[in-house]
Write a protein that holds these residues in place. Sequence first.
Motif, PDB file in Angstrom:
ATOM      1  N   CYS A  23       0.924  -1.351  -0.117  1.00 38.46           N
ATOM      2  CA  CYS A  23      -0.011  -0.114  -0.075  1.00 38.46           C
ATOM      3  C   CYS A  23       0.689   1.190  -0.026  1.00 38.46           C
ATOM      4  N   THR A  84      -3.820   5.945   5.822  1.00 36.13           N
ATOM      5  CA  THR A  84      -3.703   4.674   6.600  1.00 36.13           C
ATOM      6  C   THR A  84      -3.438   3.406   5.821  1.00 36.13           C
ATOM      7  N   ALA A  85      -4.232   3.500   4.364  1.00 34.37           N
ATOM      8  CA  ALA A  85      -4.424   2.337   3.692  1.00 34.37           C
ATOM      9  C   ALA A  85      -2.885   1.737   3.075  1.00 34.37           C
ATOM     10  N   ASP A  87       0.185   1.764   5.001  1.00 32.71           N
ATOM     11  CA  ASP A  87       0.967   1.217   5.974  1.00 32.71           C
ATOM     12  C   ASP A  87       1.083  -0.084   5.603  1.00 32.71           C
ATOM     13  N   ASN A  90      -1.281  -2.905   6.568  1.00 38.84           N
ATOM     14  CA  ASN A  90      -2.527  -3.248   5.660  1.00 38.84           C
ATOM     15  C   ASN A  90      -2.246  -3.581   4.447  1.00 38.84           C
ATOM     16  N   ASN A  93      -5.087  -5.998   3.185  1.00 38.88           N
ATOM     17  CA  ASN A  93      -6.523  -5.344   3.000  1.00 38.88           C
ATOM     18  C   ASN A  93      -6.549  -4.363   1.746  1.00 38.88           C
ATOM     19  N   THR A  94      -5.424  -3.802   1.660  1.00 41.36           N
ATOM     20  CA  THR A  94      -5.614  -2.867   0.625  1.00 41.36           C
ATOM     21  C   THR A  94      -5.540  -3.742  -0.846  1.00 41.36           C
ATOM     22  N   SER A 359      -8.503  -9.144   6.343  1.00 42.10           N
ATOM     23  CA  SER A 359      -9.858  -9.240   6.701  1.00 42.10           C
ATOM     24  C   SER A 359     -10.699 -10.114   5.740  1.00 42.10           C
ATOM     25  N   ASP A 396     -11.263 -11.843  11.050  1.00 45.74           N
ATOM     26  CA  ASP A 396     -10.070 -11.200  10.868  1.00 45.74           C
ATOM     27  C   ASP A 396      -8.680 -11.866  11.447  1.00 45.74           C
ATOM     28  N   THR A 398      -4.353 -12.283  11.608  1.00 47.06           N
ATOM     29  CA  THR A 398      -2.855 -11.992  11.391  1.00 47.06           C
ATOM     30  C   THR A 398      -2.141 -13.313  11.403  1.00 47.06           C
TER      31      THR A 398
END
Length: 576
Positions: A23, A84-85, A87, A90, A93-94, A359, A396, A398
């Motif tokens: 991202c 934030t997207a 980082d 993420n 998710n992005t 996610s 979700d 990790t």
Amino acid sequence: MDFHILRLFRVVIVAAFIFHGSCYSQKAGDYSFMIDATSAPKLSHFDYIVIGGGTAGCALAATLSQNATVLVLERGGSPYDNPTATDIGNFANTLLNSTPNSWSQLFISEDGVLNSRARVLGGGTVLNAGFYSRAEDTFVEEAGWEREEIEAAYEWVEKKVVFEPEVKGWQSAFIDGLLEAGVVPYNGFTYEHVYGTKTGGTIFDRDGRRHTAADLLEYADPDMITVYLHASAHKILFTTKGSMRPKANGVIFRDANGVLHTAKLATHNSLNEVILSAGAIASPQLLMLSGVGPEAHLADRGVNPIVLDNPMVGQGMGDNPMNPVLVPSPEPVEVSLVQVAGIPHFGSYIEGGSGLSFSSNLTHSYFDGVINLLNEIKLPTENISSLLKSLDPPFDVTTQAGVMLQKVDGPISRGHLELRNTNPDDNPSVTFNYYQEQEDLNNCVEGLSAIVKVINSKVFSKYKYPGVSARGLLDLILALPINLRPRHIESLFDLKQFCKDTVMTIYHYHGGCQVGKVVDNDYKVLGIDALRVIDASIFLRTPGTNPQATIMMLGRYMGQKILRERADFLETEEES
């Protein structure tokens, strides 16, 4: 390993490595010259029109703006819009956000491999795994580039966007495992392409913030450059009077409201140019849509007029095949994308990452997009539908795991690109012919064999569950719907068949406008004036382990070369 863990990692490998990327974040609002295309005039004039504000386009445009007016047409938005997207945490998710206005556009090759294209200012540098490594010396020599100027161009990029990574536990063990597996010597931290194991650069800073080619626009003269966002180039315009060679003189582009605009080259200087930097998919596609390509194919797709018959446009497409091995860990692992590369003397590179998060709601969204695209191009959806059922209920996660992958150098296997229709926003039909050539297949086997040695090394043992064999980890990958290709599971395990069945993209596709076939050694389109291509579509093979360093450098290198030509021309005119 119990069923719950197996199910979890089945989901993770698909989610985390469908795209070898990440991202973005940086300083929003820095660039007053970035304008939404809805504010563009119906007609404008510039010295240079750069189609594509991506990995090469940003560096090129920033350089050209030092002594000329420049327009950049970027079909996507700004990476600064959603800090934030971008980082590193993420990443997945992005990546999995495949909505119509997202930064990546899903496409599926005719080989049945899931893939993505960037549609954001900064291009692939906004979505990749961040690894920065220069091209090998032989690549530079074959390209005919001036070494001192290449060095300076690399350094220009590196001052703005590249960092030395902080190597932690999993990546440190990965280094030691590569050395134990015989990928020696250890060359420490270096940008150079050298045999052995090395730590390379990264475009993530120590805070996990991504820096991309869009940041190179900080070098631009803000009074000389305009960047239109959400500006989809539809057609290059040409003058074709009498028996004269066609000459590019402008571009038609569409804004987000569907309104068409025209940008023309200013006529005060005959060296003004349109420059395609739209990437290895869009550059050959846009040439074809503009009437430059194989005449019979263009006529069949309804392209009119046909400006120049060149059957080599869209040919020579290459994508470095990648095969991953997921290694669940009993120990916690850091979040890391690619920091380390193993460069053996055979034609495969070995890289890895750890601890990605995602996610499942976005995973569902991504695969819904896959199904929709499959329906559009009339391909079966059974494998993806079964995966979506396995994701219920949503959760979700990790991952406490690492992944190692091999990427085949080159490759030798080649494919082609064709138009599906005349809509530039749609994906063309792309075939890469992964592992068609035996040498590529042999290199895959050697690369996977090296990975098995790393997994089985003593130094890496703390990051592998006791009793889990490397063969068991390969079987895990075989059970995953990571692509749409048929499986050939036999009682006798065949590593070559494993390579074919589990192939994925590493997003290093190139070709389609190759040197000597579509462009000359200065990247001018053969048979046409005032039109160049400067991006990965010109490459005969991909540079080094990862191409972004060389593609950004190429934009700077060629921008300076073009400005020198411009200065020499103006000096000659003044003297005459």
